[in-house]
Design a protein around this motif. Structure first.
Motif, mmCIF file in Angstrom:
data_model
loop_
_atom_site.group_PDB
_atom_site.id
_atom_site.type_symbol
_atom_site.label_atom_id
_atom_site.label_comp_id
_atom_site.label_asym_id
_atom_site.label_seq_id
_atom_site.Cartn_x
_atom_site.Cartn_y
_atom_site.Cartn_z
ATOM 1 N N ILE A 113 1.023 -1.105 -0.021
ATOM 2 C CA ILE A 113 0.077 -0.060 -0.072
ATOM 3 C C ILE A 113 0.878 1.346 -0.053
ATOM 4 C CG2 ILE A 113 -1.700 1.374 1.146
ATOM 5 C CD1 ILE A 113 -2.856 -1.463 1.968
ATOM 6 N N ILE A 114 2.008 1.262 0.677
ATOM 7 C CA ILE A 114 2.928 2.195 0.816
ATOM 8 C C ILE A 114 3.538 2.535 -0.620
ATOM 9 C CG2 ILE A 114 5.033 3.212 1.592
ATOM 10 C CD1 ILE A 114 4.384 1.917 4.354
ATOM 11 N N SER A 115 3.687 1.359 -1.368
ATOM 12 C CA SER A 115 4.493 1.615 -2.655
ATOM 13 C C SER A 115 3.277 2.230 -3.799
ATOM 14 C CB SER A 115 5.096 0.226 -3.293
ATOM 15 O OG SER A 115 3.793 -0.661 -3.369
ATOM 16 N N ARG A 116 2.139 1.745 -3.339
ATOM 17 C CA ARG A 116 0.950 2.266 -4.369
ATOM 18 C C ARG A 116 0.831 3.708 -3.891
ATOM 19 N NH1 ARG A 116 1.044 -0.802 -8.224
ATOM 20 N NH2 ARG A 116 1.046 -2.772 -7.957
ATOM 21 N N THR A 117 0.853 4.333 -2.847
ATOM 22 C CA THR A 117 0.798 5.743 -2.706
ATOM 23 C C THR A 117 1.943 6.155 -3.271
ATOM 24 O OG1 THR A 117 1.803 5.466 -0.421
ATOM 25 C CG2 THR A 117 -0.675 5.466 -0.501
ATOM 26 N N ALA A 118 3.200 5.739 -3.373
ATOM 27 C CA ALA A 118 4.558 6.401 -4.125
ATOM 28 C C ALA A 118 4.126 6.616 -5.633
ATOM 29 C CB ALA A 118 5.581 5.748 -3.876
ATOM 30 N N ILE A 119 3.633 5.270 -6.099
ATOM 31 C CA ILE A 119 3.189 5.301 -7.403
ATOM 32 C C ILE A 119 2.063 6.610 -7.951
ATOM 33 C CG2 ILE A 119 2.072 3.937 -9.433
ATOM 34 C CD1 ILE A 119 3.524 1.684 -8.090
ATOM 35 N N ILE A 120 1.024 6.762 -7.041
ATOM 36 C CA ILE A 120 0.122 7.810 -7.145
ATOM 37 C C ILE A 120 0.792 8.988 -6.949
ATOM 38 C CG2 ILE A 120 -1.754 8.954 -5.912
ATOM 39 C CD1 ILE A 120 -2.985 6.096 -5.449
ATOM 40 N N GLU A 121 1.911 9.123 -6.289
ATOM 41 C CA GLU A 121 2.579 10.582 -6.036
ATOM 42 C C GLU A 121 3.130 10.784 -7.359
ATOM 43 O OE1 GLU A 121 6.133 12.460 -3.568
ATOM 44 O OE2 GLU A 121 5.664 10.314 -3.174
ATOM 45 N N THR A 122 3.807 9.807 -8.025
ATOM 46 C CA THR A 122 4.455 10.127 -9.155
ATOM 47 C C THR A 122 3.545 10.205 -10.265
ATOM 48 O OG1 THR A 122 6.324 8.467 -8.432
ATOM 49 C CG2 THR A 122 6.128 9.027 -10.868
ATOM 50 N N SER A 123 2.513 9.502 -10.387
ATOM 51 C CA SER A 123 1.489 9.777 -11.474
ATOM 52 C C SER A 123 0.774 11.181 -11.586
ATOM 53 C CB SER A 123 0.704 8.687 -11.535
ATOM 54 O OG SER A 123 -0.161 8.560 -10.467
ATOM 55 N N ILE A 124 0.490 11.568 -10.194
ATOM 56 C CA ILE A 124 0.086 12.921 -10.043
ATOM 57 C C ILE A 124 0.726 14.017 -10.286
ATOM 58 C CG2 ILE A 124 -0.921 14.505 -8.346
ATOM 59 C CD1 ILE A 124 -2.433 11.978 -7.109
ATOM 60 N N LEU A 125 2.148 13.839 -9.791
ATOM 61 C CA LEU A 125 3.060 15.125 -10.351
ATOM 62 C C LEU A 125 3.401 15.032 -11.781
ATOM 63 C CD1 LEU A 125 5.342 14.639 -7.203
ATOM 64 C CD2 LEU A 125 3.777 16.353 -7.718
ATOM 65 N N ARG A 126 3.322 13.917 -12.213
ATOM 66 C CA ARG A 126 3.642 13.851 -13.905
ATOM 67 C C ARG A 126 2.458 14.667 -14.565
ATOM 68 N NH1 ARG A 126 3.520 9.463 -18.158
ATOM 69 N NH2 ARG A 126 4.918 10.320 -19.669
ATOM 70 N N LEU A 127 1.289 13.999 -13.850
ATOM 71 C CA LEU A 127 0.215 14.695 -14.830
ATOM 72 C C LEU A 127 0.193 16.263 -14.497
ATOM 73 C CD1 LEU A 127 -2.560 14.345 -16.049
ATOM 74 C CD2 LEU A 127 -3.710 14.205 -13.804
ATOM 75 N N ASN A 128 0.430 16.730 -13.246
ATOM 76 C CA ASN A 128 0.664 18.113 -13.156
ATOM 77 C C ASN A 128 1.618 18.879 -14.206
ATOM 78 O OD1 ASN A 128 2.208 20.437 -11.385
ATOM 79 N ND2 ASN A 128 -0.015 20.619 -11.115
ATOM 80 N N GLU A 129 2.677 18.127 -14.218
ATOM 81 C CA GLU A 129 3.654 18.767 -14.975
ATOM 82 C C GLU A 129 3.083 18.664 -16.668
ATOM 83 O OE1 GLU A 129 6.789 20.004 -14.837
ATOM 84 O OE2 GLU A 129 6.353 19.986 -12.563
ATOM 85 N N ASN A 130 2.507 17.590 -16.956
ATOM 86 C CA ASN A 130 2.057 17.686 -18.538
ATOM 87 C C ASN A 130 0.992 18.650 -18.758
ATOM 88 O OD1 ASN A 130 3.871 15.585 -19.337
ATOM 89 N ND2 ASN A 130 2.530 14.137 -18.776
ATOM 90 N N LEU A 131 0.228 18.928 -17.574
ATOM 91 C CA LEU A 131 -1.022 19.774 -17.647
ATOM 92 C C LEU A 131 -0.609 21.385 -17.948
ATOM 93 C CD1 LEU A 131 -3.853 18.361 -15.803
ATOM 94 C CD2 LEU A 131 -3.566 18.275 -18.156
ATOM 95 N N THR A 132 0.596 21.634 -17.035
ATOM 96 C CA THR A 132 0.910 22.835 -16.990
ATOM 97 C C THR A 132 1.702 23.577 -17.987
ATOM 98 O OG1 THR A 132 2.714 22.361 -15.359
ATOM 99 C CG2 THR A 132 0.680 23.023 -14.245
#
Length: 175
Positions: A113-132
């Motif tokens: 579960i901790i690793s899944r939250t790390a993956i969510i962190e990475t994907s959210i930050l990547r989405l933020n970069e791609n959107l901005t």
């Protein structure tokens, strides 16, 4: 004489062909814009992935995890093509993710579960970069949206799996 006549014809040909045509780079950008998919709810619904939802035990386990509840609401907005949360300030997103990881209930603080939250962190930050960034095409933005949805779905799967495993370990054999 024939060579002169051929050269004269080639000169007229070049003169008449030069003129009001658009440069090829402008044509390519117009074609690219026409071919790029638009980020909308219909495009997001067309994603092919397994969308896991929480079981009843899972909902009970995360009921006190406020940041998870907020993330679930934002993911539902994301499915409707509302990108406002993920398009915001990177520092706010980072603070949200840090709080999400810190406030994880003790029963759910396992490595998967901790690793899944790390993956969510990475994907959210990547989405933020791609959107901005303005020079990112819509196809890559859509792929980033799909990554966030898949990461959240996998977090739900891991929560369900952990709680189910705990439930079956409590059952004792009658024999």
């Amino acid at each position: 004489m024939r060579v002169g006549l051929i050269l004269l014809n080639l000169c007229f040909l070049f003169l008449f062909n030069c003129g009001e045509d658009k440069p090829s780079s402008e044509l390519k950008t117009e074609e690219d814009k026409a071919q790029q998919p638009v980020i909308n709810a219909k495009a997001i619904e067309g994603f092919k992935y397994t969308d896991y939802v929480l079981s009843t035990r899972g909902e009970n386990a995360v009921s006190a995890w406020d940041k998870y509840q907020e993330l679930a609401i934002q993911v539902n907005y994301l499915k409707k093509a509302d990108l406002s949360f993920f398009n915001g300030d990177k520092a706010l997103l980072k603070g949200f993710i840090d709080t999400l990881k810190l406030k994880t209930p003790p029963i759910l603080s396992t490595n998967p579960i901790i690793s899944r939250t790390a993956i969510i962190e990475t994907s959210i930050l990547r989405l933020n970069e791609n959107l901005t960034l303005d020079n990112i095409d819509n196809q890559l933005k859509l792929e980033s949206v799909k990554e966030v949805l898949v990461a959240f779905s996998n977090l739900n799967y891991q929560i369900n799996k952990k709680l189910e495993r705990d439930f079956y370990e409590k059952i004792q054999s009658e024999y």
